[in-house]
Enzyme design. Structure first.
Site, mmCIF file in Angstrom:
data_model
loop_
_atom_site.group_PDB
_atom_site.id
_atom_site.type_symbol
_atom_site.label_atom_id
_atom_site.label_comp_id
_atom_site.label_asym_id
_atom_site.label_seq_id
_atom_site.Cartn_x
_atom_site.Cartn_y
_atom_site.Cartn_z
ATOM 1 N N SER A 6 -3.528 -7.267 7.954
ATOM 2 C CA SER A 6 -3.441 -6.982 6.516
ATOM 3 C C SER A 6 -2.415 -7.916 5.880
ATOM 4 O O SER A 6 -1.223 -7.866 6.201
ATOM 5 C CB SER A 6 -3.025 -5.530 6.282
ATOM 6 O OG SER A 6 -2.671 -5.386 4.917
ATOM 7 N N HIS A 36 -7.686 -8.915 6.075
ATOM 8 C CA HIS A 36 -7.709 -7.691 5.263
ATOM 9 C C HIS A 36 -6.857 -7.916 4.011
ATOM 10 O O HIS A 36 -5.695 -8.325 4.089
ATOM 11 C CB HIS A 36 -7.179 -6.517 6.086
ATOM 12 C CG HIS A 36 -7.347 -5.191 5.431
ATOM 13 N ND1 HIS A 36 -8.547 -4.512 5.395
ATOM 14 C CD2 HIS A 36 -6.465 -4.397 4.776
ATOM 15 C CE1 HIS A 36 -8.393 -3.365 4.757
ATOM 16 N NE2 HIS A 36 -7.124 -3.276 4.361
ATOM 17 N N ASP A 88 -5.579 -6.195 0.554
ATOM 18 C CA ASP A 88 -5.380 -4.906 -0.107
ATOM 19 C C ASP A 88 -5.160 -5.089 -1.600
ATOM 20 O O ASP A 88 -4.196 -5.731 -2.021
ATOM 21 C CB ASP A 88 -4.164 -4.196 0.503
ATOM 22 C CG ASP A 88 -4.460 -3.666 1.893
ATOM 23 O OD1 ASP A 88 -5.406 -2.872 2.037
ATOM 24 O OD2 ASP A 88 -3.748 -4.059 2.842
ATOM 25 N N MET A 117 -4.340 -3.236 -5.046
ATOM 26 C CA MET A 117 -3.762 -1.997 -5.599
ATOM 27 C C MET A 117 -3.493 -2.197 -7.082
ATOM 28 O O MET A 117 -3.055 -3.268 -7.502
ATOM 29 C CB MET A 117 -2.470 -1.655 -4.868
ATOM 30 C CG MET A 117 -2.641 -1.565 -3.355
ATOM 31 S SD MET A 117 -1.115 -1.038 -2.566
ATOM 32 C CE MET A 117 -1.559 -1.221 -0.832
ATOM 33 N N HIS A 165 -10.171 -4.550 0.372
ATOM 34 C CA HIS A 165 -10.029 -3.091 0.310
ATOM 35 C C HIS A 165 -9.536 -2.745 -1.088
ATOM 36 O O HIS A 165 -8.377 -2.982 -1.421
ATOM 37 C CB HIS A 165 -9.027 -2.662 1.406
ATOM 38 C CG HIS A 165 -8.676 -1.214 1.385
ATOM 39 N ND1 HIS A 165 -7.623 -0.678 2.103
ATOM 40 C CD2 HIS A 165 -9.250 -0.152 0.740
ATOM 41 C CE1 HIS A 165 -7.542 0.625 1.895
ATOM 42 N NE2 HIS A 165 -8.516 0.971 1.068
ATOM 43 N N MET A 210 -8.239 -0.495 -3.781
ATOM 44 C CA MET A 210 -7.583 0.779 -4.115
ATOM 45 C C MET A 210 -7.357 0.729 -5.619
ATOM 46 O O MET A 210 -6.223 0.572 -6.104
ATOM 47 C CB MET A 210 -6.267 0.905 -3.329
ATOM 48 C CG MET A 210 -6.499 1.178 -1.841
ATOM 49 S SD MET A 210 -5.071 0.768 -0.813
ATOM 50 C CE MET A 210 -5.389 -0.973 -0.545
ATOM 51 N N MET A 247 -8.912 5.746 6.383
ATOM 52 C CA MET A 247 -7.469 5.569 6.187
ATOM 53 C C MET A 247 -6.728 6.512 7.132
ATOM 54 O O MET A 247 -7.024 7.712 7.164
ATOM 55 C CB MET A 247 -7.070 5.907 4.753
ATOM 56 C CG MET A 247 -7.599 4.991 3.679
ATOM 57 S SD MET A 247 -7.000 3.299 3.750
ATOM 58 C CE MET A 247 -5.232 3.477 3.714
ATOM 59 N N GLY A 267 3.390 -0.266 6.444
ATOM 60 C CA GLY A 267 4.523 0.193 7.240
ATOM 61 C C GLY A 267 4.676 1.695 7.367
ATOM 62 O O GLY A 267 5.729 2.179 7.774
ATOM 63 N N ASP A 313 -7.469 1.999 9.192
ATOM 64 C CA ASP A 313 -6.464 1.281 8.405
ATOM 65 C C ASP A 313 -5.232 2.145 8.190
ATOM 66 O O ASP A 313 -5.307 3.180 7.526
ATOM 67 C CB ASP A 313 -7.088 0.901 7.044
ATOM 68 C CG ASP A 313 -6.156 0.085 6.167
ATOM 69 O OD1 ASP A 313 -5.070 -0.295 6.619
ATOM 70 O OD2 ASP A 313 -6.557 -0.182 5.012
#
Ligand code: DX5
Ligand code: ZN
Length: 233
Positions: free
Chosen positions: A8, A33, A35, A37, A66, A68, A137, A145, A179
Site C-alpha cells: 500500500s 495498492h 488508497d 480517501m 481502493h 474510500m 477490510m 499502521g 487489507d
C-alpha cells in the site's frame, strides 16, 4: 490459488512516489495498492486521479485503486481513465451498488467491493456476477499502521466458502483480498482462512529492505495456503 502481494503506497514517501513504486515492484510487488480517501467517507484526505495518472508510467503491475470516497461513481470513471487496473469501493458509499459495479466493468478495470470489518457479507449476495474480487477490510478504513481485527479471520473463512461455492457453480474465480494490519507473523493464518491477495503498507514501507519484507509476507502466506490446501483434501 495464486498469492499476490500488494504494497500500500499509503505508507510510502509521497514526495518520491515514482521511485517508491519502482522499488516495491523490483522487490516483487504484484500490485500497487492505491488508497483514495476523501475527508468525508473517511476522515483522512489522500490523493486523486491526477496522482494515479502520474504514477501510471512507473507501474509495470496493475494499480489497485481502493476508493474510500462518497459518492463513488464519477471517481470510478476518473480513476479508470487515470490507469487503474483494479477498482474497489465501499457499498455504503454508493447509492446504487449494482450500477457503480457496472461503471467499473464498463471502464475495463477489474471490479471489487470493499467491506468494512462490521459490514455484512450479505452485500455480496446479488452482485457476485459483477465482481472480479472482494476486498475485506481487517481494520477500519482511514489510516495505515493499525492492528489486525481478529473477527476478520472467521469472516475471511466465510467469504472464501461463499466464493468457492460460486466458483463451483459458475466456473468463475473471484479473488479475495485482505487489507489492514497484515504482517509476516499473522499472514499465514489469514491465508489459511482463504485470502489470496495481501495488502501491506507499514509492514513493507517501514522496512529498509522491501524485497525481504515482501518475501517474508509471501512465505508466510504460502505456508498458510498450503495448510489450507492440505486441510481441503
Ligand atoms: C487503510 C487502507 C490500507 C492501509 C493498510 O484504510 O485501506 O490499505 O494502507 O496499511 P497497513 O498495512 O499499515 O495496515
Ligand atoms: Zn486500502
Amino acid at each position: 490459488m495464486s498469492i499476490r502481494i500488494a504494497p500500500s503506497l499509503l505508507s510510502a514517501d509521497f514526495a518520491r512516489l515514482g521511485d517508491e513504486a519502482r522499488a516495491v515492484q523490483d522487490a516483487g510487488a504484484d500490485l500497487l495498492h492505491f488508497d483514495v480517501m476523501d475527508n468525508h467517507y473517511v476522515p483522512a484526505l489522500t490523493v486523486g486521479p491526477l496522482v494515479c495518472a502520474a504514477l501510471k508510467p512507473h507501474a509495470r503491475v496493475p494499480i489497485d485503486v481502493h476508493l474510500m470516497v462518497k459518492p463513488v461513481d464519477s471517481l470510478i470513471c476518473a480513476f479508470a481513465e487515470a490507469g487503474a487496473g483494479w477498482i474497489s469501493f465501499h457499498p455504503e458509499a454508493s447509492e446504487h451498488v449494482d450500477r457503480s459495479l457496472a461503471f467499473v466493468r464498463e471502464s475495463g478495470a477489474r471490479a471489487g467491493l470493499a467491506l468494512n470489518p462490521a459490514t455484512s457479507l450479505a452485500w455480496l449476495d446479488h452482485v457476485l456476477e459483477r465482481l472480479d474480487f472482494v476486498l475485506l477490510m481487517s481494520v477500519n478504513p482511514g489510516f495505515g499502521g493499525q492492528s489486525f481485527i481478529d473477527s476478520a479471520l472467521p469472516k475471511t473463512r466465510a467469504c472464501r466458502a461463499l466464493l468457492d461455492r460460486f466458483e463451483a457453480e459458475t466456473g468463475r474465480h473471484i479473488d479475495l483480498e485482505i487489507d489492514g494490519g497484515v504482517k509476516p507473523d499473522n499472514v499465514a493464518a489469514i491465508a489459511g482462512a482463504g485470502a489470496e491477495v495481501f495488502v501491506a503498507g507499514s509492514a513493507v514501507f517501514s522496512q529498509g529492505d522491501y524485497a525481504a519484507a515482501i518475501a517474508a509476507i509471501r512465505a508466510g502466506a504460502a505456508s498458510g495456503a498450503a495448510r489450507r490446501g492440505g486441510a481441503a483434501q
